[in-house]
Design an enzyme around this catalytic site. Structure first.
Site, PDB file in Angstrom:
ATOM      1  N   ASN A  10       0.878  -1.169   0.000  1.00 27.61           N
ATOM      2  CA  ASN A  10       0.000   0.000   0.000  1.00 27.61           C
ATOM      3  C   ASN A  10       0.916   1.220   0.000  1.00 27.61           C
ATOM      4  O   ASN A  10       1.486   1.564   1.028  1.00 27.61           O
ATOM      5  CB  ASN A  10      -0.899  -0.018   1.241  1.00 27.61           C
ATOM      6  CG  ASN A  10      -1.715   1.262   1.373  1.00 27.61           C
ATOM      7  OD1 ASN A  10      -1.760   2.080   0.459  1.00 27.61           O
ATOM      8  ND2 ASN A  10      -2.356   1.425   2.525  1.00 27.61           N
ATOM      9  N   LYS A  12       0.168   4.205  -0.221  1.00 21.06           N
ATOM     10  CA  LYS A  12      -0.451   5.417   0.369  1.00 21.06           C
ATOM     11  C   LYS A  12      -0.176   6.597  -0.565  1.00 21.06           C
ATOM     12  O   LYS A  12      -0.073   6.411  -1.765  1.00 21.06           O
ATOM     13  CB  LYS A  12       0.045   5.630   1.804  1.00 21.06           C
ATOM     14  CG  LYS A  12      -0.106   4.349   2.636  1.00 21.06           C
ATOM     15  CD  LYS A  12       0.028   4.547   4.112  1.00 21.06           C
ATOM     16  CE  LYS A  12      -0.169   3.202   4.816  1.00 21.06           C
ATOM     17  NZ  LYS A  12      -0.120   3.309   6.266  1.00 21.06           N
ATOM     18  N   HIS A  95      -9.561   1.403   4.865  1.00 25.12           N
ATOM     19  CA  HIS A  95      -8.289   1.586   5.569  1.00 25.12           C
ATOM     20  C   HIS A  95      -8.511   2.529   6.759  1.00 25.12           C
ATOM     21  O   HIS A  95      -9.297   3.475   6.665  1.00 25.12           O
ATOM     22  CB  HIS A  95      -7.230   2.152   4.628  1.00 25.12           C
ATOM     23  CG  HIS A  95      -5.858   2.077   5.198  1.00 25.12           C
ATOM     24  ND1 HIS A  95      -5.401   2.983   6.125  1.00 25.12           N
ATOM     25  CD2 HIS A  95      -4.863   1.166   5.024  1.00 25.12           C
ATOM     26  CE1 HIS A  95      -4.171   2.641   6.485  1.00 25.12           C
ATOM     27  NE2 HIS A  95      -3.819   1.542   5.828  1.00 25.12           N
ATOM     28  N   GLU A  97      -6.885   4.894   7.803  1.00 25.90           N
ATOM     29  CA  GLU A  97      -6.649   6.316   7.491  1.00 25.90           C
ATOM     30  C   GLU A  97      -7.875   6.933   6.832  1.00 25.90           C
ATOM     31  O   GLU A  97      -8.138   8.120   6.990  1.00 25.90           O
ATOM     32  CB  GLU A  97      -5.392   6.446   6.610  1.00 25.90           C
ATOM     33  CG  GLU A  97      -4.136   6.194   7.440  1.00 25.90           C
ATOM     34  CD  GLU A  97      -2.965   5.595   6.686  1.00 25.90           C
ATOM     35  OE1 GLU A  97      -2.962   5.604   5.445  1.00 25.90           O
ATOM     36  OE2 GLU A  97      -2.045   5.082   7.362  1.00 25.90           O
ATOM     37  N   GLU A 166      -5.324  -4.690  10.624  1.00 22.84           N
ATOM     38  CA  GLU A 166      -4.302  -3.662  10.795  1.00 22.84           C
ATOM     39  C   GLU A 166      -4.566  -2.904  12.091  1.00 22.84           C
ATOM     40  O   GLU A 166      -5.347  -1.943  12.107  1.00 22.84           O
ATOM     41  CB  GLU A 166      -4.340  -2.670   9.623  1.00 22.84           C
ATOM     42  CG  GLU A 166      -4.078  -3.295   8.272  1.00 22.84           C
ATOM     43  CD  GLU A 166      -3.483  -2.294   7.289  1.00 22.84           C
ATOM     44  OE1 GLU A 166      -2.422  -2.611   6.730  1.00 22.84           O
ATOM     45  OE2 GLU A 166      -4.034  -1.195   7.123  1.00 22.84           O
ATOM     46  N   GLY A 172       2.604   2.490  10.716  1.00 19.88           N
ATOM     47  CA  GLY A 172       3.556   3.588  10.550  1.00 19.88           C
ATOM     48  C   GLY A 172       4.277   3.967  11.827  1.00 19.88           C
ATOM     49  O   GLY A 172       4.947   5.001  11.885  1.00 19.88           O
ATOM     50  N   SER A 210       3.459  -1.949  10.321  1.00 20.31           N
ATOM     51  CA  SER A 210       4.909  -2.047  10.528  1.00 20.31           C
ATOM     52  C   SER A 210       5.459  -3.436  10.217  1.00 20.31           C
ATOM     53  O   SER A 210       6.415  -3.884  10.851  1.00 20.31           O
ATOM     54  CB  SER A 210       5.287  -1.606  11.943  1.00 20.31           C
ATOM     55  OG  SER A 210       4.910  -0.254  12.158  1.00 20.31           O
TER      56      SER A 210
END
Ligand SMILES: O=C(CO)COP(=O)(O)O
Length: 249
Positions: A10, A12, A95, A97, A166, A172, A210
């Site tokens: 991904n 991003k 996701h 985010e 996730e 991250g 991560s």
């Protein structure tokens, strides 16, 4: 079990024409012996570029989102039919985010998953708890609720989707869930899937957060971890290739 694992990058909101060119060429060259499925989920403006670069290889193309609408007056949105025209096989939906910064709800995520499936695109449905939810002992409740929202997909079987666990606190941050922590959640998701379909074993449940070249093998050694959704490490070809190699072992 003959199901193939899936390693999906991904990107991003990262990349540019020059960097993408080098990255995809290196991944394609380095993944010739891969025994898992491999995809990169790229920003929409780069779909055409990456579609050309991957041509003739086993690298699959993914998008990072898809509209729940089929088409029309939805400024800024990208439809599943448009993605299909660029050879897209996967679309990430829900996701964290997007849940966090764009207010995406469980119901919207389910609509997006249905629209993707209706257009022959496999949704990668992301679920995961925040740090506050984990610390409050609510992990199980949260992931089960997020999973329940997508388990009935109007004529499609949940076994047609890819699930990505996730944990938000691991994204991250360099803080990976331990293999045991991840396996615990994956196992409970598998049990939840098994209540809805006879094909729960067929569903790829990916871990994301991560995941990197150093920890991939131990995560992938868990019985219910069927691959990875990789952020930062998917932007570096050697790291991404090491994860692919770990999934091919
Ligand atoms: O969000 C992720 C993949 O979708 C994980 O990102 P990182 O691998 O950068 O933690």
């Amino acid at each position: 079990m003959s199901k193939k694992r899936l390693i999906a990058g991904n990107w991003k909101m990262n990349g540019n024409l020059e960097a993408n060119d080098a990255l995809v060429r290196a991944v394609v060259a380095g993944m010739k012996d891969a025994r898992c499925d491999v995809a990169v989920c790229v920003p929409a403006p780069y779909l055409a570029q990456v579609q050309m670069l991957r041509h003739g290889s086993a690298l699959d193309l993914g998008a990072q989102d898809v509209s729940q609408q089929a088409g029309g007056a939805y400024t800024g949105e990208v439809s599943a039919a448009m993605l299909r025209e660029f050879g897209v096989r996967y679309a990430i939906v829900g996701h964290s985010e997007r849940r966090q910064y764009h207010g995406e709800t469980d119901a919207l995520v389910a609509e997006k998953a249905r629209t993707a499936l209706a257009h022959g695109i496999t949704p990668i449905v992301c679920i995961g708890e925040t740090l506050a939810e984990r610390e409050a002992g609510r992990t199980e409740e949260v992931v089960k609720r997020q999973m329940a929202a997508v388990i009935h997909l109007n004529g499609h079987c949940i076994s047609e989707v890819v699930v990505a666990y996730e944990p938000v606190w691991a994204i991250g941050t360099g803080k990976t869930a331990t293999p045991e922590q991840a396996q615990q959640v994956h196992a409970l998701l598998r049990t939840q899937l098994a209540a809805a379909t006879a094909h729960a074993e067929r569903v790829n449940i990916l871990y994301g957060g991560s995941m990197n070249a150093a920890n991939a093998a131990s995560l992938l050694a868990q019985p219910d971890i069927d691959g990875g959704l990789i952020g930062g490490a998917s932007l570096k070809a050697p790291d991404f290739l090491q994860i692919i190699a770990a999934a091919s072992a």
